[in-house]
Design a protein around this motif. Structure first.
Motif, PDB file in Angstrom:
ATOM      1  N   GLY A 162       2.995   5.832  -2.878  1.00  0.00           N
ATOM      2  CA  GLY A 162       4.168   6.561  -3.355  1.00  0.00           C
ATOM      3  C   GLY A 162       4.152   6.745  -4.860  1.00  0.00           C
ATOM      4  O   GLY A 162       4.428   7.835  -5.371  1.00  0.00           O
ATOM      5  N   ARG A 163       3.799   5.691  -5.590  1.00  0.00           N
ATOM      6  CA  ARG A 163       3.729   5.785  -7.056  1.00  0.00           C
ATOM      7  C   ARG A 163       2.623   6.740  -7.505  1.00  0.00           C
ATOM      8  O   ARG A 163       2.803   7.519  -8.437  1.00  0.00           O
ATOM      9  CB  ARG A 163       3.470   4.406  -7.659  1.00  0.00           C
ATOM     10  CG  ARG A 163       4.669   3.509  -7.616  1.00  0.00           C
ATOM     11  CD  ARG A 163       4.400   2.299  -8.460  1.00  0.00           C
ATOM     12  NE  ARG A 163       4.979   1.114  -7.844  1.00  0.00           N
ATOM     13  CZ  ARG A 163       4.833  -0.099  -8.310  1.00  0.00           C
ATOM     14  NH1 ARG A 163       4.086  -0.315  -9.364  1.00  0.00           N
ATOM     15  NH2 ARG A 163       5.392  -1.114  -7.717  1.00  0.00           N
ATOM     16  N   LEU A 164       1.469   6.645  -6.836  1.00  0.00           N
ATOM     17  CA  LEU A 164       0.351   7.521  -7.183  1.00  0.00           C
ATOM     18  C   LEU A 164       0.711   8.989  -6.937  1.00  0.00           C
ATOM     19  O   LEU A 164       0.460   9.847  -7.784  1.00  0.00           O
ATOM     20  CB  LEU A 164      -0.897   7.136  -6.371  1.00  0.00           C
ATOM     21  CG  LEU A 164      -2.149   7.977  -6.627  1.00  0.00           C
ATOM     22  CD1 LEU A 164      -2.583   7.881  -8.086  1.00  0.00           C
ATOM     23  CD2 LEU A 164      -3.278   7.528  -5.716  1.00  0.00           C
ATOM     24  N   LEU A 165       1.306   9.283  -5.798  1.00  0.00           N
ATOM     25  CA  LEU A 165       1.705  10.665  -5.505  1.00  0.00           C
ATOM     26  C   LEU A 165       2.709  11.176  -6.533  1.00  0.00           C
ATOM     27  O   LEU A 165       2.652  12.338  -6.938  1.00  0.00           O
ATOM     28  CB  LEU A 165       2.290  10.765  -4.093  1.00  0.00           C
ATOM     29  CG  LEU A 165       1.269  10.606  -2.967  1.00  0.00           C
ATOM     30  CD1 LEU A 165       1.978  10.471  -1.629  1.00  0.00           C
ATOM     31  CD2 LEU A 165       0.291  11.766  -2.954  1.00  0.00           C
ATOM     32  N   LYS A 166       3.617  10.310  -6.956  1.00  0.00           N
ATOM     33  CA  LYS A 166       4.595  10.715  -7.969  1.00  0.00           C
ATOM     34  C   LYS A 166       3.900  10.990  -9.290  1.00  0.00           C
ATOM     35  O   LYS A 166       4.198  11.982  -9.969  1.00  0.00           O
ATOM     36  CB  LYS A 166       5.661   9.644  -8.132  1.00  0.00           C
ATOM     37  CG  LYS A 166       6.814  10.089  -8.971  1.00  0.00           C
ATOM     38  CD  LYS A 166       7.969   9.122  -8.905  1.00  0.00           C
ATOM     39  CE  LYS A 166       9.125   9.701  -9.696  1.00  0.00           C
ATOM     40  NZ  LYS A 166      10.379   9.091  -9.376  1.00  0.00           N
ATOM     41  N   LEU A 167       2.938  10.141  -9.696  1.00  0.00           N
ATOM     42  CA  LEU A 167       2.195  10.358 -10.939  1.00  0.00           C
ATOM     43  C   LEU A 167       1.396  11.661 -10.907  1.00  0.00           C
ATOM     44  O   LEU A 167       1.243  12.338 -11.916  1.00  0.00           O
ATOM     45  CB  LEU A 167       1.251   9.184 -11.200  1.00  0.00           C
ATOM     46  CG  LEU A 167       1.908   7.892 -11.666  1.00  0.00           C
ATOM     47  CD1 LEU A 167       0.886   6.747 -11.648  1.00  0.00           C
ATOM     48  CD2 LEU A 167       2.487   8.054 -13.063  1.00  0.00           C
ATOM     49  N   GLN A 206       0.830  -1.202   0.000  1.00  0.00           N
ATOM     50  CA  GLN A 206       0.000   0.000   0.000  1.00  0.00           C
ATOM     51  C   GLN A 206       0.867   1.256   0.000  1.00  0.00           C
ATOM     52  O   GLN A 206       0.581   2.219  -0.702  1.00  0.00           O
ATOM     53  CB  GLN A 206      -0.937   0.000   1.203  1.00  0.00           C
ATOM     54  CG  GLN A 206      -2.014  -1.071   1.110  1.00  0.00           C
ATOM     55  CD  GLN A 206      -2.783  -1.208   2.409  1.00  0.00           C
ATOM     56  OE1 GLN A 206      -2.207  -1.121   3.491  1.00  0.00           O
ATOM     57  NE2 GLN A 206      -4.083  -1.444   2.287  1.00  0.00           N
ATOM     58  N   GLN A 207       1.932   1.248   0.792  1.00  0.00           N
ATOM     59  CA  GLN A 207       2.843   2.386   0.800  1.00  0.00           C
ATOM     60  C   GLN A 207       3.489   2.567  -0.564  1.00  0.00           C
ATOM     61  O   GLN A 207       3.657   3.686  -1.042  1.00  0.00           O
ATOM     62  CB  GLN A 207       3.917   2.209   1.884  1.00  0.00           C
ATOM     63  CG  GLN A 207       3.383   2.395   3.283  1.00  0.00           C
ATOM     64  CD  GLN A 207       4.467   2.212   4.326  1.00  0.00           C
ATOM     65  OE1 GLN A 207       5.386   1.420   4.163  1.00  0.00           O
ATOM     66  NE2 GLN A 207       4.363   2.955   5.410  1.00  0.00           N
ATOM     67  N   ASP A 208       3.838   1.453  -1.208  1.00  0.00           N
ATOM     68  CA  ASP A 208       4.440   1.504  -2.539  1.00  0.00           C
ATOM     69  C   ASP A 208       3.461   2.123  -3.542  1.00  0.00           C
ATOM     70  O   ASP A 208       3.827   3.005  -4.325  1.00  0.00           O
ATOM     71  CB  ASP A 208       4.860   0.100  -2.973  1.00  0.00           C
ATOM     72  CG  ASP A 208       5.520   0.104  -4.335  1.00  0.00           C
ATOM     73  OD1 ASP A 208       6.469   0.901  -4.531  1.00  0.00           O
ATOM     74  OD2 ASP A 208       5.093  -0.685  -5.197  1.00  0.00           O
ATOM     75  N   VAL A 209       2.204   1.670  -3.506  1.00  0.00           N
ATOM     76  CA  VAL A 209       1.193   2.195  -4.436  1.00  0.00           C
ATOM     77  C   VAL A 209       0.937   3.675  -4.158  1.00  0.00           C
ATOM     78  O   VAL A 209       0.838   4.478  -5.094  1.00  0.00           O
ATOM     79  CB  VAL A 209      -0.115   1.376  -4.346  1.00  0.00           C
ATOM     80  CG1 VAL A 209      -1.241   2.049  -5.109  1.00  0.00           C
ATOM     81  CG2 VAL A 209       0.105  -0.033  -4.875  1.00  0.00           C
TER      82      VAL A 209
END
Length: 85
Positions: free
Chosen positions: A9-14, A4-7
């Motif tokens: 992090g990716r979403l915030l970057k996108l 969940q933290q990984d997802v």
């Protein structure tokens, strides 16, 4: 969990919001008035402010000419999305 933290992090970057999460200090608005126009009962102001450390946004505000102190505000985009206006 970790995934969940990984997802997140990716979403915030996108969404280009990762800098907000990484730096949780308050961001100074540093307002700059672009334009002000007296409309009689109110003044229309166009203002630019920091939305993040590296981004600025423009805001339109109508300020009553005969009011003082704190006044309520409505975000028009939010209101329109939920059909309040």
């Amino acid at each position: 969990g970790e995934w969940q933290q990984d997802v997140r992090g990716r979403l915030l970057k996108l969404l280009h919001l990762d800098d907000l999460v990484a730096d949780r200090e308050k961001i100074a608005l540093n307002p700059k008035e672009i334009r002000s126009e007296d409309k009689g009962e109110y003044v229309l102001k166009e203002i630019e402010v920091n939305s993040t450390r590296g981004r600025r946004i423009q805001i339109r505000a109508t300020v009553p000419t005969n009011a003082s102190g704190l006044l309520p505000a409505v975000d028009r985009r939010f209101a329109m999305r939920f059909s309040l206006l």
